[in-house]
Motif scaffolding. Structure first.
Motif, PDB file in Angstrom:
ATOM      1  N   GLY A  26      54.198  31.330  22.791  1.00 53.01           N
ATOM      2  CA  GLY A  26      53.554  31.694  21.243  1.00 53.01           C
ATOM      3  C   GLY A  26      52.519  33.050  21.574  1.00 53.01           C
ATOM      4  N   SER A  27      52.019  33.682  20.297  1.00 50.54           N
ATOM      5  CA  SER A  27      51.169  34.598  20.218  1.00 50.54           C
ATOM      6  C   SER A  27      49.742  34.226  20.792  1.00 50.54           C
ATOM      7  CB  SER A  27      50.921  34.710  18.667  1.00 50.54           C
ATOM      8  OG  SER A  27      52.050  35.292  18.158  1.00 50.54           O
ATOM      9  N   ILE A  28      49.161  34.986  21.647  1.00 53.83           N
ATOM     10  CA  ILE A  28      47.973  34.886  22.147  1.00 53.83           C
ATOM     11  C   ILE A  28      47.212  35.774  21.385  1.00 53.83           C
ATOM     12  CG2 ILE A  28      46.603  35.382  24.318  1.00 53.83           C
ATOM     13  CD1 ILE A  28      48.677  33.038  24.423  1.00 53.83           C
ATOM     14  N   PHE A  29      46.131  35.298  21.052  1.00 55.05           N
ATOM     15  CA  PHE A  29      44.919  35.876  20.038  1.00 55.05           C
ATOM     16  C   PHE A  29      44.239  37.016  20.892  1.00 55.05           C
ATOM     17  CE2 PHE A  29      45.423  33.710  16.246  1.00 55.05           C
ATOM     18  CZ  PHE A  29      45.423  32.267  16.611  1.00 55.05           C
ATOM     19  N   ILE A  31      41.611  37.943  21.261  1.00 55.00           N
ATOM     20  CA  ILE A  31      40.194  37.605  21.679  1.00 55.00           C
ATOM     21  C   ILE A  31      40.195  36.809  23.064  1.00 55.00           C
ATOM     22  CG2 ILE A  31      39.018  37.475  19.337  1.00 55.00           C
ATOM     23  CD1 ILE A  31      39.126  34.347  19.754  1.00 55.00           C
ATOM     24  N   PHE A  32      41.388  36.419  23.501  1.00 53.22           N
ATOM     25  CA  PHE A  32      41.629  35.796  24.521  1.00 53.22           C
ATOM     26  C   PHE A  32      41.843  36.880  25.634  1.00 53.22           C
ATOM     27  CE2 PHE A  32      40.689  31.751  23.037  1.00 53.22           C
ATOM     28  CZ  PHE A  32      41.931  30.935  22.360  1.00 53.22           C
ATOM     29  N   ALA A  33      41.323  36.363  26.840  1.00 53.86           N
ATOM     30  CA  ALA A  33      41.446  37.157  28.032  1.00 53.86           C
ATOM     31  C   ALA A  33      42.771  36.235  28.612  1.00 53.86           C
ATOM     32  CB  ALA A  33      40.427  37.093  28.903  1.00 53.86           C
ATOM     33  N   MET A  34      43.634  37.065  29.466  1.00 54.03           N
ATOM     34  CA  MET A  34      44.332  36.471  30.483  1.00 54.03           C
ATOM     35  C   MET A  34      44.211  36.734  31.762  1.00 54.03           C
ATOM     36  SD  MET A  34      47.620  37.551  28.170  1.00 54.03           S
ATOM     37  CE  MET A  34      48.888  36.404  28.726  1.00 54.03           C
ATOM     38  N   GLY A  35      44.422  35.829  32.826  1.00 55.45           N
ATOM     39  CA  GLY A  35      43.827  35.803  34.105  1.00 55.45           C
ATOM     40  C   GLY A  35      44.983  35.181  34.926  1.00 55.45           C
ATOM     41  N   TRP A  36      44.556  35.541  36.194  1.00 58.08           N
ATOM     42  CA  TRP A  36      45.430  34.749  37.518  1.00 58.08           C
ATOM     43  C   TRP A  36      44.439  34.165  38.058  1.00 58.08           C
ATOM     44  CZ3 TRP A  36      50.574  34.483  37.593  1.00 58.08           C
ATOM     45  CH2 TRP A  36      51.351  35.202  36.990  1.00 58.08           C
ATOM     46  N   HIS A  55      42.219  45.351  27.391  1.00 56.03           N
ATOM     47  CA  HIS A  55      42.525  45.789  28.680  1.00 56.03           C
ATOM     48  C   HIS A  55      41.541  46.015  29.890  1.00 56.03           C
ATOM     49  CE1 HIS A  55      46.811  45.837  27.012  1.00 56.03           C
ATOM     50  NE2 HIS A  55      46.311  46.674  26.191  1.00 56.03           N
ATOM     51  N   ASN A  56      40.271  45.562  29.390  1.00 57.11           N
ATOM     52  CA  ASN A  56      39.273  45.660  30.487  1.00 57.11           C
ATOM     53  C   ASN A  56      39.601  44.761  31.612  1.00 57.11           C
ATOM     54  OD1 ASN A  56      37.507  47.388  29.283  1.00 57.11           O
ATOM     55  ND2 ASN A  56      37.062  46.038  27.615  1.00 57.11           N
ATOM     56  N   THR A  57      39.326  44.944  32.684  1.00 53.06           N
ATOM     57  CA  THR A  57      39.898  44.325  33.872  1.00 53.06           C
ATOM     58  C   THR A  57      38.607  44.096  35.012  1.00 53.06           C
ATOM     59  OG1 THR A  57      40.398  46.099  35.363  1.00 53.06           O
ATOM     60  CG2 THR A  57      42.117  45.088  34.101  1.00 53.06           C
ATOM     61  N   ASN A  58      38.885  42.722  35.406  1.00 53.44           N
ATOM     62  CA  ASN A  58      38.010  42.137  36.666  1.00 53.44           C
ATOM     63  C   ASN A  58      38.773  41.834  37.435  1.00 53.44           C
ATOM     64  OD1 ASN A  58      34.869  42.349  35.933  1.00 53.44           O
ATOM     65  ND2 ASN A  58      35.733  41.834  33.978  1.00 53.44           N
ATOM     66  N   TYR A  59      38.138  41.778  39.021  1.00 52.21           N
ATOM     67  CA  TYR A  59      38.950  41.295  40.123  1.00 52.21           C
ATOM     68  C   TYR A  59      38.179  40.637  41.109  1.00 52.21           C
ATOM     69  CZ  TYR A  59      42.721  44.736  38.747  1.00 52.21           C
ATOM     70  OH  TYR A  59      43.690  45.411  37.885  1.00 52.21           O
ATOM     71  N   ALA A  60      38.685  39.647  41.707  1.00 51.69           N
ATOM     72  CA  ALA A  60      37.597  39.154  42.849  1.00 51.69           C
ATOM     73  C   ALA A  60      37.642  40.320  43.949  1.00 51.69           C
ATOM     74  CB  ALA A  60      38.546  37.864  43.318  1.00 51.69           C
ATOM     75  N   ASP A  61      36.330  40.231  44.808  1.00 51.83           N
ATOM     76  CA  ASP A  61      36.211  41.081  45.843  1.00 51.83           C
ATOM     77  C   ASP A  61      37.289  41.324  46.492  1.00 51.83           C
ATOM     78  OD1 ASP A  61      32.598  40.732  45.856  1.00 51.83           O
ATOM     79  OD2 ASP A  61      34.015  41.873  44.589  1.00 51.83           O
ATOM     80  N   SER A  62      37.889  39.969  46.988  1.00 54.07           N
ATOM     81  CA  SER A  62      38.881  39.822  48.041  1.00 54.07           C
ATOM     82  C   SER A  62      40.362  40.586  47.566  1.00 54.07           C
ATOM     83  CB  SER A  62      39.203  38.520  48.337  1.00 54.07           C
ATOM     84  OG  SER A  62      39.502  37.699  47.134  1.00 54.07           O
ATOM     85  N   VAL A  63      40.393  40.893  46.582  1.00 54.98           N
ATOM     86  CA  VAL A  63      41.634  41.578  45.994  1.00 54.98           C
ATOM     87  C   VAL A  63      41.594  42.985  45.362  1.00 54.98           C
ATOM     88  CG1 VAL A  63      42.879  39.221  45.576  1.00 54.98           C
ATOM     89  CG2 VAL A  63      41.835  40.785  43.610  1.00 54.98           C
ATOM     90  N   ASP A  72      50.512  43.059  28.081  1.00 57.41           N
ATOM     91  CA  ASP A  72      51.241  43.535  27.220  1.00 57.41           C
ATOM     92  C   ASP A  72      51.145  42.685  26.035  1.00 57.41           C
ATOM     93  OD1 ASP A  72      53.419  44.402  25.535  1.00 57.41           O
ATOM     94  OD2 ASP A  72      54.823  44.956  27.062  1.00 57.41           O
ATOM     95  N   ASN A  73      50.269  43.181  25.280  1.00 57.45           N
ATOM     96  CA  ASN A  73      50.125  42.177  24.048  1.00 57.45           C
ATOM     97  C   ASN A  73      51.342  42.023  23.172  1.00 57.45           C
ATOM     98  OD1 ASN A  73      47.165  41.862  24.703  1.00 57.45           O
ATOM     99  ND2 ASN A  73      46.649  43.697  23.579  1.00 57.45           N
ATOM    100  N   ALA A  74      52.101  42.940  22.957  1.00 60.38           N
ATOM    101  CA  ALA A  74      53.527  42.812  22.045  1.00 60.38           C
ATOM    102  C   ALA A  74      54.270  41.864  22.628  1.00 60.38           C
ATOM    103  CB  ALA A  74      53.984  44.003  22.132  1.00 60.38           C
ATOM    104  N   LYS A  75      54.118  41.662  24.152  1.00 62.66           N
ATOM    105  CA  LYS A  75      55.223  40.395  24.791  1.00 62.66           C
ATOM    106  C   LYS A  75      54.427  39.437  25.026  1.00 62.66           C
ATOM    107  CE  LYS A  75      58.494  43.958  26.661  1.00 62.66           C
ATOM    108  NZ  LYS A  75      59.182  44.502  27.808  1.00 62.66           N
ATOM    109  N   ASN A  76      53.285  39.206  24.752  1.00 60.21           N
ATOM    110  CA  ASN A  76      52.433  38.193  25.249  1.00 60.21           C
ATOM    111  C   ASN A  76      52.432  37.604  26.661  1.00 60.21           C
ATOM    112  OD1 ASN A  76      51.345  37.510  22.169  1.00 60.21           O
ATOM    113  ND2 ASN A  76      53.466  36.912  21.912  1.00 60.21           N
ATOM    114  N   SER A  77      52.128  38.818  27.322  1.00 58.73           N
ATOM    115  CA  SER A  77      52.590  38.651  28.817  1.00 58.73           C
ATOM    116  C   SER A  77      51.550  39.447  29.678  1.00 58.73           C
ATOM    117  CB  SER A  77      53.932  39.210  29.263  1.00 58.73           C
ATOM    118  OG  SER A  77      55.020  38.634  28.812  1.00 58.73           O
TER     119      SER A  77
END
Length: 121
Positions: A26-29, A31-36, A55-63, A72-77
């Protein structure tokens, strides 16, 4: 109800690359972040990377410097490009969606089912 489906895991030799994908049903607002996140056997689940709607990003130091998260907001992916993989990257990787503050504390509104990444030495 949003469902997240991951793909792209597998077995790769150390130094290799994999690209994980996660598609939301479904659509992701925005305001929501997406992560792994990832969880290795016998270890706690850890946050790997996040990307906000802007599209602001943050990473664990290990990666840092090896993994790249994109969205891709248009693809909700959301995607995770993993380069220079190491055996210690072996884990089940989970896609998650929620507020940035939620993801930082290890919680989320929605979770994927997980995809196995195995890096051989």
């Amino acid at each position: 109800q949003v469902q997240l489906v991951e793909s792209g895991g597998g077995l790769v030799q150390a130094g290799g690359s994999l690209r994980l994908s996660c598609a939301a049903s479904g659509s992701i607002f925005s305001i929501f972040a997406m992560g792994w996140f990832r969880q290795a056997p016998g270890k706690q689940r850890e946050l790997v990377a996040t990307v906000t709607g802007g599209h602001n990003t943050n990473y664990a130091d290990s990666v840092k410097g090896r993994f790249t998260i994109s969205r891709d907001n248009a693809k909700n992916s959301v995607y995770l490009q993993m380069n220079s993989l190491k055996p210690e990257d072996t884990a089940v990787y989970y896609c998650a969606v929620g507020l940035q503050a939620q993801l930082r504390t290890g919680t989320a509104e929605y979770w994927g089912q997980g995809t196995q990444v195995t890096v051989s030495s």
